[in-house]
Each structure stands twice: as structure tokens, then as C-alpha cells.
Design a protein around this motif. Structure first.
Motif, mmCIF file in Angstrom:
data_model
loop_
_atom_site.group_PDB
_atom_site.id
_atom_site.type_symbol
_atom_site.label_atom_id
_atom_site.label_comp_id
_atom_site.label_asym_id
_atom_site.label_seq_id
_atom_site.Cartn_x
_atom_site.Cartn_y
_atom_site.Cartn_z
ATOM 1 N N THR A 128 -37.846 23.260 55.658
ATOM 2 C CA THR A 128 -39.017 22.152 55.776
ATOM 3 C C THR A 128 -40.115 23.378 56.610
ATOM 4 O O THR A 128 -41.289 23.585 56.370
ATOM 5 N N PHE A 129 -39.668 23.914 57.658
ATOM 6 C CA PHE A 129 -40.432 24.747 58.571
ATOM 7 C C PHE A 129 -40.991 25.768 57.856
ATOM 8 O O PHE A 129 -42.232 26.354 57.903
ATOM 9 N N VAL A 130 -40.100 26.569 56.995
ATOM 10 C CA VAL A 130 -40.520 27.525 56.405
ATOM 11 C C VAL A 130 -41.582 27.345 55.590
ATOM 12 O O VAL A 130 -42.585 28.015 55.216
ATOM 13 N N ASP A 131 -41.427 26.155 54.902
ATOM 14 C CA ASP A 131 -42.457 25.946 53.875
ATOM 15 C C ASP A 131 -43.709 25.422 54.639
ATOM 16 O O ASP A 131 -44.985 25.896 53.808
ATOM 17 N N ALA A 132 -43.603 24.868 55.578
ATOM 18 C CA ALA A 132 -44.932 24.647 56.574
ATOM 19 C C ALA A 132 -45.729 26.086 56.807
ATOM 20 O O ALA A 132 -46.928 26.217 56.984
ATOM 21 N N LEU A 133 -44.716 26.866 57.122
ATOM 22 C CA LEU A 133 -45.460 28.275 57.528
ATOM 23 C C LEU A 133 -46.192 28.827 56.600
ATOM 24 O O LEU A 133 -47.130 29.657 56.603
ATOM 25 N N GLN A 134 -45.461 28.689 55.388
ATOM 26 C CA GLN A 134 -46.032 29.236 54.117
ATOM 27 C C GLN A 134 -47.307 28.579 53.883
ATOM 28 O O GLN A 134 -48.230 29.209 53.104
ATOM 29 N N HIS A 135 -47.207 27.181 54.064
ATOM 30 C CA HIS A 135 -48.534 26.649 53.650
ATOM 31 C C HIS A 135 -49.654 27.032 54.795
ATOM 32 O O HIS A 135 -50.919 26.999 54.273
ATOM 33 N N ASN A 136 -49.305 27.149 55.948
ATOM 34 C CA ASN A 136 -50.590 27.825 56.662
ATOM 35 C C ASN A 136 -50.965 29.178 56.420
ATOM 36 O O ASN A 136 -52.024 29.247 56.432
ATOM 37 N N ALA A 137 -49.982 29.966 56.039
ATOM 38 C CA ALA A 137 -50.369 31.362 55.623
ATOM 39 C C ALA A 137 -51.504 30.819 54.204
ATOM 40 O O ALA A 137 -52.555 31.638 54.094
ATOM 41 N N ALA A 138 -51.130 30.264 53.318
ATOM 42 C CA ALA A 138 -51.971 30.091 52.074
ATOM 43 C C ALA A 138 -53.259 29.521 52.508
ATOM 44 O O ALA A 138 -54.177 29.888 52.096
#
Length: 341
Positions: free
Chosen positions: A103-113
Motif C-alpha cells: 500500500t505504501f509503495v502504491d502511495a509512493l507511485q501515486h505521488n510520483a505520478a
């Protein structure tokens, strides 16, 4: 008295003989002795003035920035529920669990996007609006105000208003029905394929006014003589903007991009207000900040939440340092020291 004058005149002649060649020509400067002149140190009055000017700012910075980060890093080593002194030391377990959680990795990817899309969507649109509003036209002041108004509206008001309008039975879908565009109705907030674009639309509407104001300020600093000379030489309007305006506007664009990047990495309020802590992860709009609140404070795991806060801080710090090193270096180099000698 006369003897003193004669000695001074003789000394002057001796020095002239040392630097002037016998055959005439340019005087020969004696070679340097190799000793550098001593730099005068800063006196105590100047040191006291510097301390009085920077002391309060340094105290505030240490108290409200460095100390909280240090305390968060300390609490991140404990399993702590937020009350009483932390006693259950877990070492690096919290920090390791962060990157093991998908879930944190997904959140990090959302921030990058969000970082990339903010630069791609807001930057060109803000530049075009700034170029348009920099020209004389009717209602220029009113348009500038309308563009800037969303930026000064509270995030709570913006988030609440858009969350109500974008619901399945909200005003946006009702307006589409009235316009005969019912086939465009959608679940703007819950559909993972649409939610991230809905978020980017709201962010662009909210923060484009800030970029426009920055770019307008940068355009005011470009001399009119340059554009007039280019127009006389036969350059078209778009050639002038591409060859003259945009290069001179470069420092302002880079500063805005830096601020936009840091803001996107720390995005929290609009996502948390519109999607909440549970819908954000399933809709694909969660960020590191919303993950921190959902899995830290709301879950009663304050030690874990502090560890996430430290990770968020270092991600932002590394991004800022890298950007400054490779992008802002030519803008900031010499701004304080006056350039290299």
C-alpha cells in the motif's frame, strides 16, 4: 628638516631605479614575495549584529523543523501508541515494514505520478495563460483575479465542494444529463481509471493561479526592447516567445517546478477531504501523507506513523537536493556569493 627631505627624495629615486630599466621602456614590477595579504577578520560588533539578526530565525528553525524531525526519527524506533513514554524498542522494524507494505509503495507511485502530471498539465497551461494575460485586453484585471481566486480558497472548502459535485448524483453528472451528454456520466471519485485524472483536474484548477502569477512577474522583468527588436527583424509572435521569452523566463519556470514538485510529494489535504482514508487507496489516489495518517494516527500506531513521516521527509529532501544540484545550480550559483572569482 632639509636632511629629511633629501633622504626621502633619495629613497624615492632608489625605488624608481629598482623598477625602471636602464635602457628605458616600461617599468619592471618587482616579483611578488609570495605572501598573501591577510584578510581582516569580522569584528565583534559585526558578529553581534549577525547573531542578533540570525539568532531568532535559527531558534525557530531548530525548534519547529529539526527538533520535530529528530523526535519523529526517535519515536520511529518504538512500537508506541501515542501516550506515555515509548518503552517497546523495535529498532528498524517500522522502517522495514514501510517498504514491505504494498500500500505504501502504491502511495509512493501515486505521488510520483502526481509530480509528473502536475508539471506536464499545469506548466504549459500556466505559461499560455500568462502570455495571454500579459497582453493588453479588455477585462485583463478581472481575468487575472478569477484565475488566482481558486488558489486563495481554503483546501477544506475546495475539497468539500468538489466532493459534492463529483458524486454519482452530483451536479457534474446532472449537468451532463441536461446538456444531452448523459453518456459521459461517470463515477468520478471511485473509479480507479478516472479518480487520478479527477484529482489532477482539481489540482490544476486550484493551483494554476499561483503559477500564472509567478510567470506574469517573470514576464514583467523581460525588457520590451528585446521583443521589439526581434519584431523589427521580422520574427513572428511565436518565434519571439520561443527564442526570447521562454529562455528568459527559464529561472522562474524552474523555481515554480521546484515548488510544485515539493507540494505534490507532500499532498494530503485535498485527497483526504475528497476521498478519505479508505476510498483513497482503492481509488488509486492515496499519497504518502494519507498513508501516514491512516496507518499511524488513525490506527493507533504512532511509532509506525512517525517512521512514515521520516521516510516522507527524506524522500522530499533527496528530491529537493537532486533538483537543486542538477536543475537549479546555474540559477543559484553566485546568487549569494556574487559569482566565482
Amino acid at each position: 628638516m632639509f636632511d629629511t627631505d633629501r633622504e626621502s627624495a633619495q629613497l624615492t629615486q632608489d625605488r624608481s631605479a629598482d623598477v625602471t630599466p636602464v635602457g628605458g621602456g616600461a617599468p619592471v614590477v618587482p616579483p611578488p614575495t609570495g605572501r598573501r595579504p591577510r584578510r581582516r577578520g569580522i569584528g565583534w560588533p559585526a558578529r553581534l549584529e549577525i547573531a542578533l539578526m540570525t539568532g531568532p530565525t535559527l531558534i525557530v528553525f531548530l525548534s519547529f523543523v529539526i527538533l520535530p524531525v529528530a523526535m519523529a526519527a526517535y519515536y520511529g524506533f518504538f512500537s508506541w501508541q501515542g501516550y506515555g513514554p515509548p518503552t517497546e524498542f523495535v529498532g528498524l522494524r517500522n522502517y522495514l515494514l514501510i517498504f514491505e507494505d504494498g500500500t505504501f509503495v502504491d502511495a509512493l507511485q501515486h505521488n510520483a505520478a502526481i509530480v509528473v502530471l502536475s508539471l506536464v498539465l499545469q506548466g504549459p497551461a500556466a505559461i499560455l495563460l500568462a502570455l495571454l494575460l500579459n497582453r493588453r485586453m479588455r477585462g485583463q484585471t478581472l481575468i487575472r483575479v478569477l484565475v488566482f481566486v481558486p488558489y486563495v480558497i481554503s483546501e477544506v472548502v475546495v475539497g468539500t465542494g468538489w466532493s459534492l459535485m463529483l458524486q454519482s448524483s452530483g451536479a457534474v453528472n446532472a449537468l451532463l444529463e441536461d446538456l444531452g451528454l448523459g453518456w459521459l456520466r461517470n463515477d468520478w471519485l471511485s473509479d480507479p481509471d478516472k479518480a487520478i485524472w479527477t484529482l489532477m483536474g482539481i489540482l490544476t484548477w486550484k493551483y494554476i493561479g499561483f503559477a500564472v502569477i509567478l510567470f506574469l512577474a517573470g514576464l514583467q522583468g523581460i525588457p520590451d526592447e528585446l521583443t521589439e527588436a526581434a519584431a523589427i527583424d521580422g520574427a513572428s509572435y511565436w518565434q519571439i516567445q520561443r527564442r526570447i521569452t521562454l529562455p528568459l523566463l527559464g529561472p522562474t519556470i524552474r523555481i515554480w517546478a521546484f515548488l510544485s514538485m515539493i507540494g505534490a510529494l507532500q499532498l494530503f489535504d485535498l485527497v483526504y477531504i475528497i476521498w478519505g482514508q479508505y476510498v483513497a487507496s482503492t481509488a488509486g489516489t492515496s499519497t504518502m501523507a494519507t498513508y501516514m495518517v491512516a496507518n499511524g494516527r488513525n490506527a493507533g500506531e504512532y511509532g509506525y506513523g512517525n517512521a512514515v513521516a521520516v521516510v516522507l521527509f527524506f524522500v522530499s529532501l533527496v528530491a529537493a537536493l537532486v533538483y537543486q544540484r542538477f536543475v537549479l545550480r546555474r540559477d543559484t550559483e553566485g546568487a549569494i556569493t556574487g559569482g566565482r572569482s
